[in-house]
Design a protein around this motif. Structure first.
Motif, PDB file in Angstrom:
ATOM      1  N   ALA A  28       0.826  -1.212   0.000  1.00 40.03           N
ATOM      2  CA  ALA A  28       0.000   0.000   0.000  1.00 40.03           C
ATOM      3  C   ALA A  28       0.856   1.255   0.000  1.00 40.03           C
ATOM      4  CB  ALA A  28      -0.923   0.000   1.210  1.00 40.03           C
ATOM      5  N   GLY A  29       0.531   2.164  -0.923  1.00 41.53           N
ATOM      6  CA  GLY A  29       1.215   3.446  -0.999  1.00 41.53           C
ATOM      7  C   GLY A  29       2.568   3.406  -1.683  1.00 41.53           C
ATOM      8  N   LYS A  30       3.014   2.232  -2.080  1.00 39.39           N
ATOM      9  CA  LYS A  30       4.350   2.107  -2.655  1.00 39.39           C
ATOM     10  C   LYS A  30       4.309   2.121  -4.182  1.00 39.39           C
ATOM     11  CE  LYS A  30       6.142  -0.530   1.275  1.00 39.39           C
ATOM     12  NZ  LYS A  30       6.760  -1.787   1.748  1.00 39.39           N
ATOM     13  N   VAL A  31       5.440   2.474  -4.772  1.00 39.56           N
ATOM     14  CA  VAL A  31       5.612   2.382  -6.216  1.00 39.56           C
ATOM     15  C   VAL A  31       5.994   0.949  -6.554  1.00 39.56           C
ATOM     16  CG1 VAL A  31       6.941   3.164  -8.208  1.00 39.56           C
ATOM     17  CG2 VAL A  31       6.334   4.789  -6.390  1.00 39.56           C
ATOM     18  N   LEU A  32       5.269   0.362  -7.498  1.00 37.91           N
ATOM     19  CA  LEU A  32       5.595  -0.970  -7.992  1.00 37.91           C
ATOM     20  C   LEU A  32       5.901  -0.870  -9.474  1.00 37.91           C
ATOM     21  CD1 LEU A  32       4.042  -4.363  -7.137  1.00 37.91           C
ATOM     22  CD2 LEU A  32       4.355  -3.755  -9.524  1.00 37.91           C
ATOM     23  N   ILE A  33       7.130  -1.155  -9.844  1.00 41.67           N
ATOM     24  CA  ILE A  33       7.538  -1.145 -11.250  1.00 41.67           C
ATOM     25  C   ILE A  33       7.290  -2.530 -11.819  1.00 41.67           C
ATOM     26  CG2 ILE A  33       9.388  -0.712 -12.883  1.00 41.67           C
ATOM     27  CD1 ILE A  33      10.821   0.863 -10.653  1.00 41.67           C
ATOM     28  N   ASP A  34       6.457  -2.600 -12.844  1.00 36.31           N
ATOM     29  CA  ASP A  34       6.106  -3.885 -13.452  1.00 36.31           C
ATOM     30  C   ASP A  34       6.750  -4.008 -14.823  1.00 36.31           C
ATOM     31  OD1 ASP A  34       4.735  -6.322 -14.109  1.00 36.31           O
ATOM     32  OD2 ASP A  34       3.299  -5.107 -15.234  1.00 36.31           O
ATOM     33  N   TYR A  35       7.582  -5.026 -14.990  1.00 33.52           N
ATOM     34  CA  TYR A  35       8.147  -5.263 -16.323  1.00 33.52           C
ATOM     35  C   TYR A  35       7.748  -6.633 -16.873  1.00 33.52           C
ATOM     36  CZ  TYR A  35      12.065  -8.020 -14.274  1.00 33.52           C
ATOM     37  OH  TYR A  35      12.828  -8.946 -13.610  1.00 33.52           O
ATOM     38  N   ALA A  36       6.790  -7.275 -16.243  1.00 36.58           N
ATOM     39  CA  ALA A  36       6.369  -8.607 -16.680  1.00 36.58           C
ATOM     40  C   ALA A  36       5.607  -8.528 -18.004  1.00 36.58           C
ATOM     41  CB  ALA A  36       5.502  -9.265 -15.617  1.00 36.58           C
ATOM     42  N   VAL A  37       5.736  -9.588 -18.796  1.00 38.83           N
ATOM     43  CA  VAL A  37       4.993  -9.738 -20.048  1.00 38.83           C
ATOM     44  C   VAL A  37       4.017 -10.896 -19.865  1.00 38.83           C
ATOM     45  CG1 VAL A  37       5.148 -10.207 -22.519  1.00 38.83           C
ATOM     46  CG2 VAL A  37       6.950  -8.894 -21.390  1.00 38.83           C
ATOM     47  N   PRO A  38       2.735 -10.712 -20.205  1.00 36.98           N
ATOM     48  CA  PRO A  38       1.741 -11.767 -19.962  1.00 36.98           C
ATOM     49  C   PRO A  38       1.776 -12.873 -21.014  1.00 36.98           C
ATOM     50  CG  PRO A  38       0.668  -9.886 -20.942  1.00 36.98           C
ATOM     51  CD  PRO A  38       2.101  -9.479 -20.712  1.00 36.98           C
ATOM     52  N   PHE A  39       2.887 -13.578 -21.073  1.00 36.61           N
ATOM     53  CA  PHE A  39       3.066 -14.636 -22.059  1.00 36.61           C
ATOM     54  C   PHE A  39       2.346 -15.912 -21.640  1.00 36.61           C
ATOM     55  CE2 PHE A  39       7.371 -13.065 -23.863  1.00 36.61           C
ATOM     56  CZ  PHE A  39       6.746 -12.515 -24.969  1.00 36.61           C
ATOM     57  N   ILE A  40       1.750 -16.582 -22.620  1.00 37.25           N
ATOM     58  CA  ILE A  40       1.277 -17.948 -22.471  1.00 37.25           C
ATOM     59  C   ILE A  40       2.145 -18.799 -23.392  1.00 37.25           C
ATOM     60  CG2 ILE A  40      -0.645 -19.537 -22.859  1.00 37.25           C
ATOM     61  CD1 ILE A  40      -2.529 -17.314 -22.121  1.00 37.25           C
ATOM     62  N   TYR A  41       2.922 -19.663 -22.779  1.00 37.69           N
ATOM     63  CA  TYR A  41       3.900 -20.439 -23.541  1.00 37.69           C
ATOM     64  C   TYR A  41       3.266 -21.670 -24.182  1.00 37.69           C
ATOM     65  CZ  TYR A  41       7.456 -17.484 -21.437  1.00 37.69           C
ATOM     66  OH  TYR A  41       8.206 -16.398 -21.058  1.00 37.69           O
ATOM     67  N   ASN A  42       3.866 -22.094 -25.302  1.00 37.51           N
ATOM     68  CA  ASN A  42       3.396 -23.274 -26.051  1.00 37.51           C
ATOM     69  C   ASN A  42       1.907 -23.180 -26.374  1.00 37.51           C
ATOM     70  OD1 ASN A  42       6.014 -24.552 -25.787  1.00 37.51           O
ATOM     71  ND2 ASN A  42       5.455 -24.979 -23.656  1.00 37.51           N
ATOM     72  N   PRO A  43       1.484 -22.055 -26.939  1.00 40.77           N
ATOM     73  CA  PRO A  43       0.042 -21.887 -27.185  1.00 40.77           C
ATOM     74  C   PRO A  43      -0.448 -22.744 -28.348  1.00 40.77           C
ATOM     75  CG  PRO A  43       1.251 -20.089 -28.191  1.00 40.77           C
ATOM     76  CD  PRO A  43       2.270 -20.909 -27.441  1.00 40.77           C
ATOM     77  N   ASP A  44      -1.679 -23.181 -28.237  1.00 41.41           N
ATOM     78  CA  ASP A  44      -2.336 -23.887 -29.333  1.00 41.41           C
ATOM     79  C   ASP A  44      -3.131 -22.845 -30.111  1.00 41.41           C
ATOM     80  OD1 ASP A  44      -3.530 -25.625 -31.062  1.00 41.41           O
ATOM     81  OD2 ASP A  44      -4.866 -26.542 -29.584  1.00 41.41           O
ATOM     82  N   VAL A  45      -2.533 -22.318 -31.177  1.00 42.76           N
ATOM     83  CA  VAL A  45      -3.131 -21.215 -31.927  1.00 42.76           C
ATOM     84  C   VAL A  45      -3.277 -21.612 -33.395  1.00 42.76           C
ATOM     85  CG1 VAL A  45      -2.307 -19.408 -30.384  1.00 42.76           C
ATOM     86  CG2 VAL A  45      -0.830 -20.192 -32.231  1.00 42.76           C
ATOM     87  N   PRO A  46      -4.250 -21.006 -34.103  1.00 42.30           N
ATOM     88  CA  PRO A  46      -4.497 -21.378 -35.504  1.00 42.30           C
ATOM     89  C   PRO A  46      -3.323 -21.084 -36.429  1.00 42.30           C
ATOM     90  CG  PRO A  46      -6.354 -20.154 -34.593  1.00 42.30           C
ATOM     91  CD  PRO A  46      -5.238 -20.033 -33.608  1.00 42.30           C
ATOM     92  N   HIS A  47      -2.597 -20.000 -36.151  1.00 42.02           N
ATOM     93  CA  HIS A  47      -1.511 -19.596 -37.046  1.00 42.02           C
ATOM     94  C   HIS A  47      -0.244 -19.395 -36.229  1.00 42.02           C
ATOM     95  CE1 HIS A  47      -4.731 -19.038 -39.923  1.00 42.02           C
ATOM     96  NE2 HIS A  47      -5.323 -18.206 -39.075  1.00 42.02           N
ATOM     97  N   PRO A  48       0.426 -20.472 -35.838  1.00 39.39           N
ATOM     98  CA  PRO A  48       1.599 -20.351 -34.957  1.00 39.39           C
ATOM     99  C   PRO A  48       2.748 -19.620 -35.633  1.00 39.39           C
ATOM    100  CG  PRO A  48       1.377 -22.591 -35.793  1.00 39.39           C
ATOM    101  CD  PRO A  48       0.131 -21.862 -36.193  1.00 39.39           C
ATOM    102  N   TRP A  49       3.513 -18.931 -34.807  1.00 43.37           N
ATOM    103  CA  TRP A  49       4.715 -18.207 -35.250  1.00 43.37           C
ATOM    104  C   TRP A  49       5.911 -19.043 -34.805  1.00 43.37           C
ATOM    105  CZ3 TRP A  49       5.854 -12.462 -33.476  1.00 43.37           C
ATOM    106  CH2 TRP A  49       7.110 -12.068 -33.960  1.00 43.37           C
TER     107      TRP A  49
END
Length: 238
Positions: free
Chosen positions: A97-118
């Motif tokens: 509470a009241g503190k500065v929080l620096i966020d550098y996280a990336v919301p990655f989902i690894y090994n995704p099952d996607v229609p057009h994989p990269w």
């Protein structure tokens, strides 16, 4: 300053070591300190066990996420994106509470099952969730309304965040975004101590959406350069 670094991955280690070098009192947080120190194998990214790192930095303190957050006047979130909100909200609210929080996280989902994989050399490119109409930075801010969340560091490898002068004389741009002006000022001061001179305030935390999505462009540029070159983005103004 007393600074908490939450996480023990490669990026968190960069910040912990640099902050200690700069004279700050640094506490590193992890879910289970005993389990973290007991690991003998590299993590999923190939980073050596944290015990090896700690042996070279014996003046760093390792404790739980909650105790680290309570000890820090400023907090850096290096928890992986998939677990960040759940882990941060499990910390007693008074610790952040009241503190500065620096966020550098990336919301990655690894090994995704996607229609057009990269395809990449290390498998399918992770997908982002949330993306486009929300961001991890905003989710953290909603979950922690009494904390001042600033999205920063996320558009660059953390090795370069703590040492921008490693190439180009440090002449490239770091971005920050957040809803609290005093918090962004504090983050800019920390960045200047790291060596950054070009810091661009992107405005409200809504801009975290674009900063997180930049991870895919950053990957594409890195692959085009052969994967072994450090690089930065420079905003050239009129």
């Amino acid at each position: 300053m007393k600074i908490a670094v939450l996480g023990t991955g490669a990026g968190a280690r960069c910040h912990a070591a640099k902050l200690k070098e700069l004279g700050h009192q640094v506490t590193v947080g992890t879910r289970d300190p005993e389990a973290t120190l007991a690991r003998t194998e590299p993590d999923m990214m190939g980073t050596p066990p944290f015990a090896d790192f700690l042996a070279g930095h014996p003046d760093l303190a390792l404790t739980t996420f909650a105790d680290a957050a309570a000890a820090g006047e400023l907090v850096i979130n290096g928890i992986d994106g998939a677990n960040a909100v759940r882990t941060l909200t499990a910390i007693p609210s008074g610790a952040l509470a009241g503190k500065v929080l620096i966020d550098y996280a990336v919301p990655f989902i690894y090994n995704p099952d996607v229609p057009h994989p990269w395809p990449t050399p290390w498998g399918t490119m992770p997908r982002l969730s949330p993306v486009d109409t929300d961001s991890l930075g905003e989710q953290i801010q909603r979950a922690l309304p009494d904390t001042k969340v600033v999205k920063a560091f996320v558009t660059q490898e953390q090795e370069t965040v703590v040492n921008p002068a490693e190439f180009g004389g440090g002449d490239h741009t770091m971005f920050v975004a957040g809803d609290h002006e005093d918090a962004k000022t504090a983050v800019a001061e920390l960045l200047r101590s790291y060596g950054w001179s070009d810091i661009l305030d992107l405005g409200s935390l809504h801009a975290a959406r674009g900063m997180e999505m930049h991870s895919h462009l950053h990957t594409a540029i890195g692959l085009a350069l052969g994967g072994s070159h450090r690089f930065g983005i420079k905003i050239v103004r009129t």
